[in-house]
Design a protein around this motif. Structure first.
Motif, PDB file in Angstrom:
ATOM      1  N   MET A   1       1.007  -1.227   0.028  1.00 10.91           N
ATOM      2  CA  MET A   1       0.064   0.151  -0.021  1.00 10.91           C
ATOM      3  C   MET A   1       0.780   1.326  -0.044  1.00 10.91           C
ATOM      4  SD  MET A   1      -1.208  -0.435   4.031  1.00 10.91           S
ATOM      5  CE  MET A   1      -1.147  -2.196   3.787  1.00 10.91           C
ATOM      6  N   SER A   2       0.496   2.277  -0.429  1.00 12.26           N
ATOM      7  CA  SER A   2       1.495   3.496  -0.820  1.00 12.26           C
ATOM      8  C   SER A   2       0.358   4.691  -0.688  1.00 12.26           C
ATOM      9  CB  SER A   2       1.957   3.446  -1.969  1.00 12.26           C
ATOM     10  OG  SER A   2       2.732   4.471  -2.215  1.00 12.26           O
ATOM     11  N   HIS A   3       0.847   5.724   0.072  1.00 10.14           N
ATOM     12  CA  HIS A   3      -0.078   6.907   0.047  1.00 10.14           C
ATOM     13  C   HIS A   3       0.961   8.096   0.023  1.00 10.14           C
ATOM     14  CE1 HIS A   3      -3.392   5.082   2.391  1.00 10.14           C
ATOM     15  NE2 HIS A   3      -2.398   3.823   2.281  1.00 10.14           N
ATOM     16  N   GLU A   4       0.538   9.128  -0.674  1.00  4.17           N
ATOM     17  CA  GLU A   4       1.011  10.166  -0.637  1.00  4.17           C
ATOM     18  C   GLU A   4       0.103  11.457  -0.662  1.00  4.17           C
ATOM     19  OE1 GLU A   4       3.877  12.104  -4.330  1.00  4.17           O
ATOM     20  OE2 GLU A   4       3.761  10.037  -4.027  1.00  4.17           O
ATOM     21  N   ALA A   5       0.633  12.731  -0.025  1.00  3.58           N
ATOM     22  CA  ALA A   5      -0.271  13.845   0.152  1.00  3.58           C
ATOM     23  C   ALA A   5      -0.317  14.599  -1.293  1.00  3.58           C
ATOM     24  CB  ALA A   5       0.123  14.643   1.153  1.00  3.58           C
ATOM     25  N   GLN A   6      -1.348  15.417  -1.633  1.00  2.70           N
ATOM     26  CA  GLN A   6      -1.835  16.080  -2.640  1.00  2.70           C
ATOM     27  C   GLN A   6      -0.358  17.257  -2.675  1.00  2.70           C
ATOM     28  OE1 GLN A   6      -3.914  15.596  -5.099  1.00  2.70           O
ATOM     29  NE2 GLN A   6      -4.265  13.653  -3.963  1.00  2.70           N
ATOM     30  N   ALA A   7      -0.010  17.431  -3.819  1.00  7.27           N
ATOM     31  CA  ALA A   7       0.733  18.385  -4.037  1.00  7.27           C
ATOM     32  C   ALA A   7       0.268  20.084  -4.410  1.00  7.27           C
ATOM     33  CB  ALA A   7       1.570  18.033  -5.224  1.00  7.27           C
ATOM     34  N   SER A   8       0.874  20.700  -3.654  1.00 11.01           N
ATOM     35  CA  SER A   8       0.527  22.363  -4.019  1.00 11.01           C
ATOM     36  C   SER A   8       1.593  23.155  -3.182  1.00 11.01           C
ATOM     37  CB  SER A   8      -0.806  22.737  -3.512  1.00 11.01           C
ATOM     38  OG  SER A   8      -0.634  22.547  -1.854  1.00 11.01           O
ATOM     39  N   GLY A   9       1.945  24.355  -3.969  1.00 11.02           N
ATOM     40  CA  GLY A   9       2.734  25.314  -3.458  1.00 11.02           C
ATOM     41  C   GLY A   9       4.210  25.224  -4.134  1.00 11.02           C
ATOM     42  N   PRO A  10       4.956  25.876  -3.510  1.00 11.43           N
ATOM     43  CA  PRO A  10       6.227  25.982  -4.360  1.00 11.43           C
ATOM     44  C   PRO A  10       7.186  24.642  -4.468  1.00 11.43           C
ATOM     45  CG  PRO A  10       6.396  26.938  -2.299  1.00 11.43           C
ATOM     46  CD  PRO A  10       5.203  26.576  -2.366  1.00 11.43           C
ATOM     47  N   GLY A  11       7.862  24.400  -5.483  1.00  9.61           N
ATOM     48  CA  GLY A  11       8.775  23.042  -5.785  1.00  9.61           C
ATOM     49  C   GLY A  11       9.925  23.173  -4.698  1.00  9.61           C
ATOM     50  N   ARG A  12      10.470  21.768  -4.461  1.00  4.81           N
ATOM     51  CA  ARG A  12      11.413  21.427  -3.735  1.00  4.81           C
ATOM     52  C   ARG A  12      12.568  20.711  -4.435  1.00  4.81           C
ATOM     53  NH1 ARG A  12       7.942  18.614   0.875  1.00  4.81           N
ATOM     54  NH2 ARG A  12       9.975  18.512   2.192  1.00  4.81           N
ATOM     55  N   PRO A  13      13.737  20.594  -3.999  1.00  2.00           N
ATOM     56  CA  PRO A  13      14.767  19.740  -4.658  1.00  2.00           C
ATOM     57  C   PRO A  13      14.428  18.405  -5.074  1.00  2.00           C
ATOM     58  CG  PRO A  13      15.903  21.155  -2.976  1.00  2.00           C
ATOM     59  CD  PRO A  13      14.370  21.206  -2.898  1.00  2.00           C
TER      60      PRO A  13
ATOM     61  N   VAL B   1      12.830  25.988   4.742  1.00  6.90           N
ATOM     62  CA  VAL B   1      13.991  25.627   3.754  1.00  6.90           C
ATOM     63  C   VAL B   1      14.037  26.816   2.991  1.00  6.90           C
ATOM     64  CG1 VAL B   1      13.857  23.309   4.191  1.00  6.90           C
ATOM     65  CG2 VAL B   1      12.734  24.300   2.363  1.00  6.90           C
ATOM     66  N   GLY B   2      15.155  26.914   2.366  1.00  5.65           N
ATOM     67  CA  GLY B   2      15.293  27.825   1.415  1.00  5.65           C
ATOM     68  C   GLY B   2      16.393  28.959   1.728  1.00  5.65           C
ATOM     69  N   THR B   3      15.944  30.207   1.429  1.00  6.02           N
ATOM     70  CA  THR B   3      16.945  31.327   2.085  1.00  6.02           C
ATOM     71  C   THR B   3      16.438  31.661   3.351  1.00  6.02           C
ATOM     72  OG1 THR B   3      15.646  32.976   1.062  1.00  6.02           O
ATOM     73  CG2 THR B   3      17.188  31.903  -0.186  1.00  6.02           C
ATOM     74  N   ARG B   4      17.534  32.414   3.942  1.00  2.00           N
ATOM     75  CA  ARG B   4      17.353  32.843   5.388  1.00  2.00           C
ATOM     76  C   ARG B   4      16.381  33.934   5.368  1.00  2.00           C
ATOM     77  NH1 ARG B   4      21.888  32.033   9.078  1.00  2.00           N
ATOM     78  NH2 ARG B   4      21.579  34.460   9.837  1.00  2.00           N
ATOM     79  N   GLU B   5      16.432  34.792   4.163  1.00  4.63           N
ATOM     80  CA  GLU B   5      15.645  35.729   4.098  1.00  4.63           C
ATOM     81  C   GLU B   5      14.174  35.458   3.760  1.00  4.63           C
ATOM     82  OE1 GLU B   5      18.497  35.463   2.454  1.00  4.63           O
ATOM     83  OE2 GLU B   5      19.561  36.637   3.722  1.00  4.63           O
ATOM     84  N   ALA B   6      13.878  34.305   3.024  1.00  3.71           N
ATOM     85  CA  ALA B   6      12.427  33.802   2.652  1.00  3.71           C
ATOM     86  C   ALA B   6      12.504  32.544   2.623  1.00  3.71           C
ATOM     87  CB  ALA B   6      12.218  34.533   1.063  1.00  3.71           C
ATOM     88  N   PRO B   7      12.351  31.999   4.117  1.00  2.00           N
ATOM     89  CA  PRO B   7      12.316  30.560   4.184  1.00  2.00           C
ATOM     90  C   PRO B   7      10.895  29.917   3.802  1.00  2.00           C
ATOM     91  CG  PRO B   7      11.975  31.773   6.047  1.00  2.00           C
ATOM     92  CD  PRO B   7      12.585  32.839   5.216  1.00  2.00           C
TER      93      PRO B   7
ATOM     94  N   TYR C   1      16.904  13.845   4.137  1.00  2.00           N
ATOM     95  CA  TYR C   1      17.985  14.156   4.508  1.00  2.00           C
ATOM     96  C   TYR C   1      18.811  15.384   4.258  1.00  2.00           C
ATOM     97  CZ  TYR C   1      23.081  13.895   5.931  1.00  2.00           C
ATOM     98  OH  TYR C   1      24.156  14.119   6.363  1.00  2.00           O
ATOM     99  N   ASP C   2      18.830  15.632   2.841  1.00  2.00           N
ATOM    100  CA  ASP C   2      19.178  16.694   2.190  1.00  2.00           C
ATOM    101  C   ASP C   2      18.580  17.940   2.893  1.00  2.00           C
ATOM    102  OD1 ASP C   2      21.070  15.458   0.722  1.00  2.00           O
ATOM    103  OD2 ASP C   2      19.754  15.275  -0.932  1.00  2.00           O
TER     104      ASP C   2
END
Length: 259
Positions: free
Chosen positions: A1-13, A177-183, A191-192
């Protein structure tokens, strides 16, 4: 069984959106001799959770009519990028290991009616096979299923009258995550992300909306109430997916045992 939340918002690495948790699977019955067990996978993190039942309690609980639920946690030497020494070879557990296994035990005891359990001990062994962030959270989420299955087995054996669980508990890591100015607040750090996070938090929540424990730390700069609120919102969304995966795993295992 596999579950994954819906995607929305800004992307990630990783390609995931801010509220998108990693693919989750919970495989019951992985440890053949344990009273209850699962292999939980959250992305690249894999943890074997096994529940063992003993007909006794620690000395400080004797003759009180209360059961005990506790946990032990460990990582295989090559669960991480470089080999880690076995703690048994060192003769003692690290502070991190002790802290995590105490957290797992507290989290599970929060949803167990220990009086209904009676004077027995259930130990949850959580062994990390592969680590890619969130190992303590995966351990808590998987251990709840292993505990549930062990208790259901005790009911079938007529040791106890009913499963003495008063709720579900699961855990998820969230961070900035991201920049200190706009996390940016994101759910389920790998891990990354965790190793470079501006702030990170582990949320242990119940299906009924309760908070068992929150561990939150500013790694680079302090975060404010609004940012914490964003993390809390993501944690609640993410754990809803985990609760559904837990219920599905339990149902699958109980169906198999009844066949």
């Amino acid at each position: 069984m596999s579950h994954e939340a819906q995607a929305s918002g800004p992307g990630r690495p990783s390609g995931r959106a801010a509220d998108q948790i990693r693919s989750v699977s919970i495989e019951p019955g992985f440890a053949h001799h344990a009273e209850g067990s699962v292999l939980i996978r959250m992305g690249g993190t894999e943890v074997l959770c096994a529940a063992s039942v003993e007909p006794r309690v620690p000395p400080f609980l004797r003759n009180q009519g209360l059961g005990w639920v506790t946990a032990e946690y460990g990582m295989l030497p090559r669960a991480t990028h470089t080999r880690g020494s076995r703690e048994a070879a060192k003769g003692k557990q690290s502070g991190r290991t002790q802290e995590i296994q105490r957290l797992i035990g507290r989290s599970l005891r929060a949803v167990v009616d220990r009086k209904a359990l009676g004077e027995m001990t259930i130990t949850l062994d959580c062994d990390v096979l592969n680590a890619d962030g969130g190992t303590r959270c995966a351990s808590i989420t998987g251990a709840w299923v292993a505990l549930n299955l062990a208790l259901a087995r005790l009911v079938r054996q007529r040791v106890i009258a009913a499963v003495p669980l008063i709720g579900q508990v699961a855990a998820i890591s969230c961070g900035l995550v991201g920049t200190r100015e706009a996390p940016v607040a994101v759910a389920d750090l790998d891990y990354d992300e965790d190793s470079n996070a501006i702030a990170d938090a582990n949320f242990v929540l119940t299906q009924g909306g309760g908070i068992v424990e929150i561990q939150a730390t500013a790694e680079q700069v302090p975060f404010d109430d609004a940012q914490f609120g964003d993390l809390m919102r993501l944690a609640r969304l993410g754990t809803e997916t985990l609760f559904a995966a837990q219920r599905e795993a339990v149902a699958k295992a109980l169906e198999a045992s009844a066949a």
